[in-house]
Design a protein around this motif. Structure first.
Motif: not given
Length: 106
Positions: A44-46, A49-53, A96-106
């Motif tokens: 996926r394109m994300v 934090p420094d602004g670059r795609q 009715p949506i569970p809380a979670c943490t999502e991490v996108m990795c390079e």
């Protein structure tokens, strides 16, 4: 109503080494902790934090409250080491949506 992502859905084990900052010798990481997660290889394109795609090559979903700032090092279930690009805490109080943490990795 489900308030957290159920542990039964978190089938994988990953190791997270939180990013603590840069030193004269390079990046410095905290001690690794093993975390239950659901890891999926997905491109996926994300926006970093420094602004670059950039292209994320894996998505990791864990229980809420994971300490994993961008730049952290993750060891995925297949043994590959990845870097956290973005971290998102998902909450939806009253829905009715569970809380979670999502991490996108390079």
């Amino acid at each position: 109503m489900v308030t957290r992502v159920p542990a039964v859905l978190l089938r994988h084990r990953i190791v997270v080494e939180p990013y603590l900052g840069d030193t004269a010798y390079g990046p410095h990481y905290g001690p690794g902790i093993e975390v239950r997660a659901l890891a999926a290889p997905a491109r996926r394109m994300v926006r970093a934090p420094d602004g670059r795609q950039t292209t994320a090559t894996a998505t990791v979903i864990t229980a809420p409250g994971l300490e994993c700032p961008p730049g952290s090092r993750l060891t995925l279930p297949d043994g590959r080491t990845a870097t956290a690009l973005t971290v998102a805490e998902h909450t939806a109080p009253g829905l009715p949506i569970p809380a979670c943490t999502e991490v996108m990795c390079e």
